[in-house]
Every structure is written in structure tokens, then in C-alpha cells.
Design an enzyme around this catalytic site. Structure first.
Site, PDB file in Angstrom:
ATOM      1  N   ASP A 180       0.835  -1.206   0.000  1.00  0.00           N
ATOM      2  CA  ASP A 180       0.000   0.000   0.000  1.00  0.00           C
ATOM      3  C   ASP A 180       0.874   1.262   0.000  1.00  0.00           C
ATOM      4  OD1 ASP A 180      -2.325   1.429  -0.005  1.00  0.00           O
ATOM      5  OD2 ASP A 180      -2.736   1.166   2.129  1.00  0.00           O
TER       6      ASP A 180
ATOM      7  N   HIS B  77       3.223   3.644  -8.699  1.00  0.00           N
ATOM      8  CA  HIS B  77       3.141   2.224  -9.074  1.00  0.00           C
ATOM      9  C   HIS B  77       4.423   1.791  -9.801  1.00  0.00           C
ATOM     10  CE1 HIS B  77      -0.890   2.303  -7.661  1.00  0.00           C
ATOM     11  NE2 HIS B  77      -1.400   2.969  -8.682  1.00  0.00           N
TER      12      HIS B  77
ATOM     13  N   LEU C 183      11.477 -19.995  -4.803  1.00  0.00           N
ATOM     14  CA  LEU C 183      10.362 -19.211  -4.261  1.00  0.00           C
ATOM     15  C   LEU C 183       9.092 -19.342  -5.109  1.00  0.00           C
ATOM     16  CD1 LEU C 183       9.344 -16.876  -2.316  1.00  0.00           C
ATOM     17  CD2 LEU C 183      10.091 -15.297  -4.106  1.00  0.00           C
TER      18      LEU C 183
HETATM   19  C1  FPP Z   1      -1.604   0.217  -3.506  1.00  0.00           C
HETATM   20  O1  FPP Z   1      -1.199   1.552  -3.471  1.00  0.00           O
HETATM   21  C2  FPP Z   1      -1.014  -0.476  -4.651  1.00  0.00           C
HETATM   22  C3  FPP Z   1      -1.718  -0.991  -5.707  1.00  0.00           C
HETATM   23  C4  FPP Z   1      -3.181  -0.933  -5.810  1.00  0.00           C
HETATM   24  C5  FPP Z   1      -1.042  -1.634  -6.836  1.00  0.00           C
HETATM   25  C6  FPP Z   1       0.214  -2.379  -6.518  1.00  0.00           C
HETATM   26  C7  FPP Z   1       0.963  -2.563  -7.769  1.00  0.00           C
HETATM   27  C8  FPP Z   1       2.301  -2.499  -7.892  1.00  0.00           C
HETATM   28  C9  FPP Z   1       3.237  -2.375  -6.785  1.00  0.00           C
HETATM   29  C10 FPP Z   1       2.914  -2.569  -9.257  1.00  0.00           C
HETATM   30  C11 FPP Z   1       2.599  -3.757 -10.089  1.00  0.00           C
HETATM   31  C12 FPP Z   1       2.853  -5.043  -9.410  1.00  0.00           C
HETATM   32  C13 FPP Z   1       3.428  -6.122  -9.959  1.00  0.00           C
HETATM   33  C14 FPP Z   1       3.437  -7.398  -9.198  1.00  0.00           C
HETATM   34  C15 FPP Z   1       4.087  -6.102 -11.273  1.00  0.00           C
HETATM   35  P1  FPP Z   1      -2.313   2.671  -3.582  1.00  0.00           P
HETATM   36  O2  FPP Z   1      -2.406   3.088  -4.998  1.00  0.00           O
HETATM   37  O3  FPP Z   1      -3.583   2.179  -2.990  1.00  0.00           O
HETATM   38  O4  FPP Z   1      -1.696   3.801  -2.714  1.00  0.00           O
HETATM   39  P2  FPP Z   1      -2.496   4.876  -1.840  1.00  0.00           P
HETATM   40  O5  FPP Z   1      -3.169   4.111  -0.734  1.00  0.00           O
HETATM   41  O6  FPP Z   1      -1.411   5.762  -1.347  1.00  0.00           O
HETATM   42  O7  FPP Z   1      -3.467   5.559  -2.743  1.00  0.00           O
END
Ligand code: FPP
Length: 253
Positions: free
Chosen positions: A21, A38, A132
Site C-alpha cells: 500500500d 506504481h 520461491l
Molecule cells: C496500492 O497503493 C497499490 C496498488 C493498488 C497496486 C500495486 C501494484 C504495484 C506495486 C505494481 C505492479 C505489481 C506487480 C506485481 C508487477 P495505492 O495506490 O492504494 O496507494 P495509496 O493508498 O497511497 O493511494
């Protein structure tokens, strides 16, 4: 001494689950678009996957996209799907080389066709790896998973191929997306939110929960080691008393 050496190799969790997150907030704090967070989050994914392999963790589940994330602005959803495809394409050689086996849990059919194709290929390429197990939760909803398992069992009962009295924990678990994996012993959530957010609700029943204020793009190997050291200080009682645990049961078996 490297901080890695302070980990007790005999007390490692077999399975770590992470809620990655804070990408959006990390980017906004820098005056950037959320999508930038991201992109940076992918660097953390790479580092944590490598670190887990190096430490000897057997299973790592990453919450990469929840079923609820479809409700985000289209531009962000599209960017995330594109990032997923590009990341898999770019990383596949390293996953192969590092003996990582890829798995997907979630509503696979709801992903764009190009994502499904890329992920299926990556799964095939890594299918014989023995290191893994990297499990990506994509379009994942734990409630949906539980409802689907219940429906599949109900269908078998209705068809007469399963008896209600045969339904126990084991039967139920065999119908979850995670039937091939042990339950996570450690769940990490970054970015200071204290929620489970529809993630592995059944499987986390006895997991140790670890929350950190660090946003996902800043979460690196040392942060993972901190979480592991914290985990190793905990007494896992599974409903028993401390005295029973100390005399009888190996805690991290
Ligand atoms: C949460 O942060 C994160 C996500 C919804 C997406 C996670 C994706 C990645 C780390 C990149 C792609 C992953 C892979 C495995 C290739 P948020 O956007 O909810 O952050 P916020 O709470 O600050 O808004």
C-alpha cells in the site's frame, strides 16, 4: 555483520503475504501522478522477491490488484494493467534464472486478454522452478473466493458426489484459490493503514500481522528483514497458553 545475519533461519515463516500500500500517496507527496508511485513500486517488488528467494522464504503472496481496484479511474486501471504486462515481460528471464515459480490467484478471467496471455506464458515458463513460489493476487477478493468455494461444494453436494458430513476445514481449503499453498504465517501491510482489505480472510486466521508506516515504493530488503525480526520475537500461541507453548509445541514448525 550484515543485518541479514541477525535472522534466525530456523524460525522463518514459510509464507509471507504483503499488502503493498501507499504507491499513490508516495507519488502525491512528490507532486507526481499516482501512476508514478506504481512504477516505483515495481522496484520494491523486484527487491522483495529477490530478498525472499535469498532468505529462503518458500511462498510470497503480493496483493497486486484487488477486485475493488477496478473502481479506480480508468486511466489508473489501464496504467496498472499495462505495468503488469510490461513488468512480467521484463522480469521473466530473471524469474526463470532465479528459480521463481509464478502463480496467480483471483478472478483471472476478468483481466484483459493481453494480461491473461502474458501471465499464462510466464506461468508455463516458470512451472518447473523449485525455488520461491511467487503468488500474485490479481482481481482478488477474499469474500468472492470464499463464496465461490462454498458454491463449488454446494454443487458437489447437490450432485451427490460429496456428503455434507464430509465438509471440514480440509475439504473447504481444497476449494480455495490457495489450495496448493500453506497459510501465511506473516502478513505485512505498508503505508500505515490497519486493515486487511478483503485479503486472504480465511488463510490469515493465525497469521502474525505487521504494519509499517513506510510506503510501498520505499519498502526494501532492510524493511523486510525488520519485519522478519519482529515476527521472530513473537510467541505464536494458536489459542494455547504461553506455558503450554514453551513446554510442548515447536512455535514455528
Ligand atoms: C496500492 O497503493 C497499490 C496498488 C493498488 C497496486 C500495486 C501494484 C504495484 C506495486 C505494481 C505492479 C505489481 C506487480 C506485481 C508487477 P495505492 O495506490 O492504494 O496507494 P495509496 O493508498 O497511497 O493511494
Amino acid at each position: 555483520m550484515e543485518i541479514l545475519d541477525s535472522i534466525d533461519r530456523n524460525k522463518l515463516p514459510r509464507h509471507i503475504a504483503i499488502i503493498m500500500d501507499g504507491n499513490g500517496r508516495w507519488a502525491r507527496e512528490r507532486g507526481e501522478d499516482r501512476v508514478y508511485g506504481h512504477y516505483e513500486g515495481v522496484i520494491s517488488v523486484r527487491e522483495i522477491v529477490n530478498a525472499c528467494g535469498e532468505i529462503g522464504i518458500e511462498y510470497l503472496t503480493l496483493y497486486a490488484f484487488s477486485a475493488e481496484n477496478w473502481n479506480r479511474p480508468k486511466q489508473e486501471v489501464d496504467a496498472l494493467m499495462e505495468l503488469l504486462v510490461n513488468t512480467i515481460r521484463k522480469e521473466i528471464e530473471d524469474l526463470k534464472k532465479n528459480n521463481v515459480k509464478l502463480h496467480i490467484i483471483g478472478d483471472f478471467e476478468s483481466l484483459p486478454a493481453i494480461c491473461q496471455k502474458e501471465l499464462n506464458e510466464a506461468k508455463e515458463i516458470t512451472a518447473h522452478n523449485t525455488g520461491l513460489n511467487l503468488i500474485l493476487a490479481l482481481s482478488y477478493s477474499s469474500r468472492q473466493e470464499i463464496v465461490e468455494a462454498t458454491r463449488k461444494i454446494a454443487e458437489k453436494v447437490a450432485a451427490g458426489t460429496m456428503k455434507p458430513e464430509d465438509i471440514g476445514f480440509e475439504t473447504f481449503e481444497q476449494h480455495l484459490y490457495t489450495s496448493a499453498f500453506p497459510d501465511p504465517e506473516l502478513m505485512i501491510r505498508t503505508s500505515g493503514e490497519y486493515r486487511i482489505s478483503n485479503y486472504l480472510l480465511y488463510q490469515l486466521a493465525y497469521a502474525e500481522l505487521y504494519f509499517t508506516n513506510v510506503h510501498w515504493p520505499d519498502f526494501r530488503k532492510n524493511n523486510l528483514i525488520e519485519a522478519l525480526l519482529n515476527y521472530q520475537q513473537r510467541e505464536r500461541r494458536f489459542g494455547k497458553t504461553s506455558e503450554q507453548i514453551q513446554t510442548n509445541t515447536p512455535q514455528h514448525a
